[in-house]
Write an enzyme that holds these catalytic residues in place. Structure first.
Site, PDB file in Angstrom:
ATOM      1  N   ILE A 136       0.864  -1.181   0.000  1.00  0.00           N
ATOM      2  CA  ILE A 136       0.000   0.000   0.000  1.00  0.00           C
ATOM      3  C   ILE A 136       0.901   1.232   0.000  1.00  0.00           C
ATOM      4  O   ILE A 136       1.633   1.484   0.958  1.00  0.00           O
ATOM      5  CB  ILE A 136      -0.950  -0.008   1.207  1.00  0.00           C
ATOM      6  CG1 ILE A 136      -1.848  -1.248   1.145  1.00  0.00           C
ATOM      7  CG2 ILE A 136      -1.779   1.260   1.232  1.00  0.00           C
ATOM      8  CD1 ILE A 136      -2.691  -1.376  -0.101  1.00  0.00           C
ATOM      9  N   THR A 158      -5.013   7.591   0.485  1.00  0.00           N
ATOM     10  CA  THR A 158      -5.713   7.465  -0.795  1.00  0.00           C
ATOM     11  C   THR A 158      -6.169   6.028  -1.031  1.00  0.00           C
ATOM     12  O   THR A 158      -7.193   5.799  -1.672  1.00  0.00           O
ATOM     13  CB  THR A 158      -4.817   7.937  -1.947  1.00  0.00           C
ATOM     14  OG1 THR A 158      -3.582   7.208  -1.933  1.00  0.00           O
ATOM     15  CG2 THR A 158      -4.513   9.425  -1.834  1.00  0.00           C
ATOM     16  N   GLU A 200     -10.554  -1.225  -7.858  1.00  0.00           N
ATOM     17  CA  GLU A 200     -11.749  -1.985  -8.199  1.00  0.00           C
ATOM     18  C   GLU A 200     -12.098  -3.103  -7.233  1.00  0.00           C
ATOM     19  O   GLU A 200     -13.257  -3.496  -7.131  1.00  0.00           O
ATOM     20  CB  GLU A 200     -11.602  -2.536  -9.624  1.00  0.00           C
ATOM     21  CG  GLU A 200     -11.653  -1.413 -10.644  1.00  0.00           C
ATOM     22  CD  GLU A 200     -11.245  -1.832 -12.046  1.00  0.00           C
ATOM     23  OE1 GLU A 200     -12.143  -2.034 -12.875  1.00  0.00           O
ATOM     24  OE2 GLU A 200     -10.040  -1.941 -12.302  1.00  0.00           O
TER      25      GLU A 200
END
Length: 717
Positions: A594, A599, A670
C-alpha cells in the site's frame, strides 16, 4: 554561486515518501473550485453543441428538417447524417457518428446543433425535426433467447468457455448440491462529472487541442487522428482534472468526436457536455447478467464440482461480453469445473466497462452460491471458503505470486467479531443478520513511458501521461518519484494528463499506479544514477532521464497475479417497510504494498459504497415497448447518498509480492466493489431467512419474500 551536483544528487539517507499517508496534491484546488474540468475551459469565442438522440429503437432516418433550428438566434449550424464530415476508420463503430441514416438503438445520435450559448444549442436541438422508418426491435434478455451464441472471447481477452474434467458427472455424484440462478440488472457508471469535451481547431496552424473528460488522453488522441485524418502530432488532448469515470471514460466516447466535428465546422472552440439523461444510451453500461451456478461438495465442504454459466447481451454495433464467469476460474480449488458465457446481440446501446467488469457480477453470483452451499452443509461460510482455498490457480495451474485470501478472511472475521457468530435476531420490527463474501481482482500492468528532470534550483519534475480520475494518482506517483530519487516529496513536481507527455495507458483495470509508477520509478532511478556520475554545476537546462517499460511490462509472468479480499456486513431488514439498511461494512484486502494509506483507504471505501448501491438501490431496465432505459437520471437511478452509507472500515494485509513491479503494488481501485453486494445479500438472507436472487434488494422484493415464505422466496430468484 550555482549549486553543484553534490548538493543536488539524491542521497540514500533522505526520508522516503512511499508508504506515507500523504494528502492529495490537488485537493485544495478541487474544494476551492480552482480545478478546471473539460467543460470549464473559458476560451475566446467559445460555442456550444447539443446532440439530438434518436427516438426510435431501431430503423432508419428518412428526413431531417433543420429549418426551425437554423432560424433561432445565435445558431451556428446543425450537422446531420446528410452533411456531417465523413470520418475515417476506427476500431470502435460507436464513434462513427452522423455517417449514415441507420438507427441501431434508441438514443443513438442523429444530429448536432451548434450555437453561441448552451441554452441556444439546446433550443436548436429541440427544434430539429427527424422522421424515421421504424423497424421491429428486441431489447429483452432471457436465458432461452434464440439469438444466444458462445463468443470466442470475452472482455479482457479471456476464452469464453473453459472446462476441466467432467463437471456434470461430478455434480451428479456430489453428496451435497446447490443448483441456483441469480440475476444482475443493467447498471450505469454515473460519474459525478458528465462526459464533456472542449475542442479548439486552429485552421491556420492545423492543430487541434481537446480538453476531454477521459481516462486516458493518449488513446483519445490516437483515435481522433484516425477519425479526422490528422497526424498524431497535430493533436493535443488534455485531461488535467477528471470527475470520475468508473470505466465509462476508458475509451473515447461520442461527445469528444462531436466536439471536434463542431469546432471544425464553425472555426470556434466548442464544448459538448452530455446531459445526464443521455449517458445511459451513449457511454456504455454494465450489461445485465443471468447466472446459473451449480456447486457440488462432500459433506466436509470440499468442492467437487463447479459450473458457472452466464447469459448476457451486447449490441448490434459492437460485441462486448462481460467476463462474469472468469472469477470462478480463480477462486476455489475444484478439479471438475465449467465456466462459460453466452451472449445475444439486441437493439441496445453497446455495454462497456464499469468498475471491475466481470468480477463484480460474477463474484456476486459465486459468493451467494457459496453461502447457499454453506447453509446446505450446515457449515460456517468463512470456514467453507478457507477449506477450499487454492494453492495454484485452478484454471491455469500456475502458482500464485501471492495469495492471502485466508488471511483476509481470518483477519476480517476477527475485526468484525465473527467468531461465535450470533444467530439472526430481532429488534422490534427489524431483523438483524450478518454475511460474508470473498473478493478477487487480477493484476494488470501495461507499458508506459516517463521522463524525470533535475533542475538547477534543486527541484525535480517528473512527466508521465497518467490521468487522475479522482484516485489520487498524481500524489502517489510523486511519492514513487521521491522514493526513487531519495529526496523529500516537496521537491518533486509532476506533469500528467496531457498527450504530449510520455505515453501511458488509460486509468482503468486498476493498472494505473502499477504501470505509470513502474516507468516513473525507472526514469527517476536512471536520473539518480546520472546525477551521481555528474560533477560540477548542473547545466542551465538541468539533467534528464527517460524510461519505457514496454519490454518489461509485456513479459508474460509465470505466476498467477491477483489481489484478494474479504467483506463482512451486518444489515437490518424492516418487516413493515421492507427497507434494508447496512449497519456495518468491513473489508480486508491483500493488494500488494500500500503506497499511500490515505488514498488507498479512499479507493477501497469508494468501491464498497458502489457495491452497497449495487446490492440495495441501483437498478436499470430496458423498456420492451420503447427500447430505452427507464432509469436515465439520478432521481430514478438511485446511487447511495450519505444517509445510506454507514461507517465503513477498510483494512489490509501487509503483503510483499516481488513478482509485480518495482513498488510491489497491486491495483486497488476496483477490488473494493467485488464481493460487497454478495456479503450484503448473504446478510439479508441470514436476517430474514429468505434468499433473494435478483438485485437490487429493494423494499418491494423484500416484503414479497417475507410474505411468500422461505421456499417461495428461494424460487423467486
Amino acid at each position: 554561486m550555482s549549486p553543484t551536483s553534490a548538493t543536488l544528487a539524491p542521497t540514500a539517507s533522505a526520508p522516503t515518501a512511499l508508504g506515507a499517508s500523504v494528502p492529495r496534491r490537488e485537493g485544495r484546488e478541487k474544494v476551492t473550485g480552482a480545478a478546471r474540468y473539460a467543460a470549464e475551459q473559458h476560451l475566446p469565442l467559445r460555442a456550444y453543441a447539443w446532440p439530438v438522440p434518436a427516438t426510435v429503437a431501431r430503423g432508419r432516418i428518412t428526413a431531417v428538417d433543420t429549418t426551425d433550428a437554423l432560424a433561432l438566434p445565435g445558431v451556428l449550424g446543425v450537422l446531420t447524417p446528410y452533411d456531417a464530415p465523413r470520418l475515417g476508420p476506427s476500431d470502435d463503430p460507436t464513434l462513427q457518428l452522423l455517417q449514415d441514416t441507420r438507427v441501431p438503438h434508441r438514443g443513438w445520435y442523429v444530429a448536432l446543433a451548434i450555437a453561441d450559448t448552451l441554452e441556444g444549442a439546446r433550443a436548436a436541438a429541440d427544434a430539429v425535426r427527424v422522421t424515421y422508418e421504424s423497424e421491429p426491435h428486441d431489447v429483452t434478455l432471457y436465458e432461452g433467447h434464440p439469438g444466444l451464441y458462445t463468443p470466442e472471447q470475452v472482455n479482457g481477452g479471456y476464452p469464453a468457455h473453459r472446462e476441466q474434467g467432467d463437471p456434470d458427472a461430478a455434480f451428479a455424484d456430489a453428496p451435497v448440491r446447490v443448483d441456483v440462478r441469480y440475476a444482475v440488472p443493467p447498471l450505469h457508471n454515473h460519474a459525478m462529472e458528465p462526459h464533456a469535451a472542449t475542442a479548439d481547431w486552429d485552421a491556420e496552424s492545423g492543430h487541434l487541442t481537446v480538453y476531454d473528460s477521459c481516462q486516458g488522453t493518449t488513446v483519445v488522441r490516437n483515435v481522433l487522428a484516425g477519425l479526422f485524418g490528422l497526424a498524431q502530432d497535430q493533436i493535443t488532448v488534455v485531461a488535467e482534472h477528471v470527475g470520475g469515470g468508473f470505466g465509462s471514460k476508458g475509451t473515447p466516447r461520442p461527445h469528444v468526436v462531436l466536439a471536434v466535428m463542431a469546432t471544425r465546422h464553425c472555426g470556434r472552440p466548442v464544448t459538448v457536455s452530455l446531459p445526464r439523461q443521455h449517458m445511459a444510451a451513449t457511454v456504455g453500461h454494465r450489461a445485465p447478467t443471468l447466472h446459473h451456478l451449480r456447486l457440488g461438495a462432500r459433506p466436509d465442504g470440499t468442492l467437487t464440482a463447479l459450473v458457472h454459466e452466464v447469459t448476457t447481451h451486447t449490441s448490434q454495433i459492437r460485441e462486448f461480453v462481460e467476463q462474469a464467469a472468469v472469477p470462478a476460474r480463480v477462486m476455489y480449488a475444484v478439479q471438475d469445473s465449467r465456466t462459460t458465457h453466452r451472449v445475444t446481440a439486441l437493439d441496445v446501446p453497446t455495454p462497456s466497462w464499469m468498475r471491475a467488469p466481470g468480477e463484480t457480477p460474477g463474484m456476486y453470483a459465486l459468493e451467494s452460491a457459496m453461502d447457499e452451499l454453506a447453509d446446505a452443509l450446515g457449515m460456517d461460510p468463512v470456514e467453507l471458503r478457507v477449506r477450499n482455498d487454492a494453492s495454484t490457480e485452478p484454471d491455469s495451474g500456475r502458482p500464485f505470486s501471492t495469495r492471502h485470501l485466508v488471511e483476509c478472511l481470518r483477519d476480517g472475521a476477527r475485526r468484525f467479531g465473527w467468531a461465535g457468530r450470533r444467530p439472526p435476531r430481532r429488534e422490534g420490527p427489524l431483523l438483524i443478520g450478518t454475511g460474508v463474501a470473498a473478493a478477487t481482482y487480477p493484476v494488470y500492468i501495461a507499458p508506459s513511458g516517463a521522463r524525470a528532470h533535475a533542475r538547477p534550483d534543486g527541484s525535480y519534475l517528473v512527466e508521465v501521461n497518467a490521468t487522475d480520475i479522482g484516485t489520487g494518482a498524481r500524489t502517489v506517483l510523486a511519492q514513487i518519484a521521491a522514493d526513487a530519487l531519495h529526496v523529500p516529496l516537496d521537491e518533486v513536481s509532476l506533469a500528467i494528463g496531457n498527450s504530449a507527455l510520455p505515453p501511458g495507458p488509460v486509468a482503468g483495470g486498476s493498472t494505473g499506479t502499477a504501470s505509470w509508477g513502474w516507468a516513473v520509478h525507472d526514469a527517476c532511478t536512471a536520473l539518480s544514477d546520472r546525477l551521481a556520475r555528474h560533477h560540477g554545476p548542473l547545466p542551465a537546462a538541468g539533467l534528464s532521464a527517460s524510461a519505457d517499460t514496454t519490454q518489461s511490462a509485456k513479459q508474460k509472468s509465470p505466476y498467477a497475479r491477483h489481489a484478494f479480499g474479504a467483506h463482512f456486513a451486518e444489515v437490518q431488514a424492516d418487516t413493515v417497510t421492507g427497507e434494508v439498511r447496512v449497519r456495518r461494512l468491513l473489508g480486508v484486502y491483500a493488494a500488494g504494498r500500500i503506497l499511500n494509506p490515505r488514498t488507498a483507504r479512499s479507493q477501497f471505501i469508494g468501491g464498497m459504497v458502489m457495491g452497497l448501491g449495487m446490492a440495495l438501490t441501483e437498478h436499470s431496465a430496458l423498456d420492451p415497448a420503447f427500447g430505452d432505459f427507464a432509469e436515465r437520471d439520478l432521481a430514478s437511478y438511485h446511487v447511495p447518498a450519505n444517509a445510506d452509507v454507514p461507517v465503513i472500515e477498510a483494512h489490509w494485509i501487509e503483503e510483499h509480492d516481488k513478482h509485480l513491479n518495482p513498488m510491489g503494488s497491486k491495483g486497488i481501485g476496483e477490488i473494493g466493489i467485488v464481493g460487497t453486494a454478495a456479503a450484503i445479500g448473504n446478510a439479508v438472507c441470514n436476517a430474514t431467512g429468505r434468499r433473494l436472487r435478483e438485485l437490487p434488494l429493494t423494499p418491494d422484493r423484500v416484503l414479497a419474500a417475507l410474505e411468500a415464505g422461505p421456499e417461495a422466496a428461494g424460487r423467486a430468484g
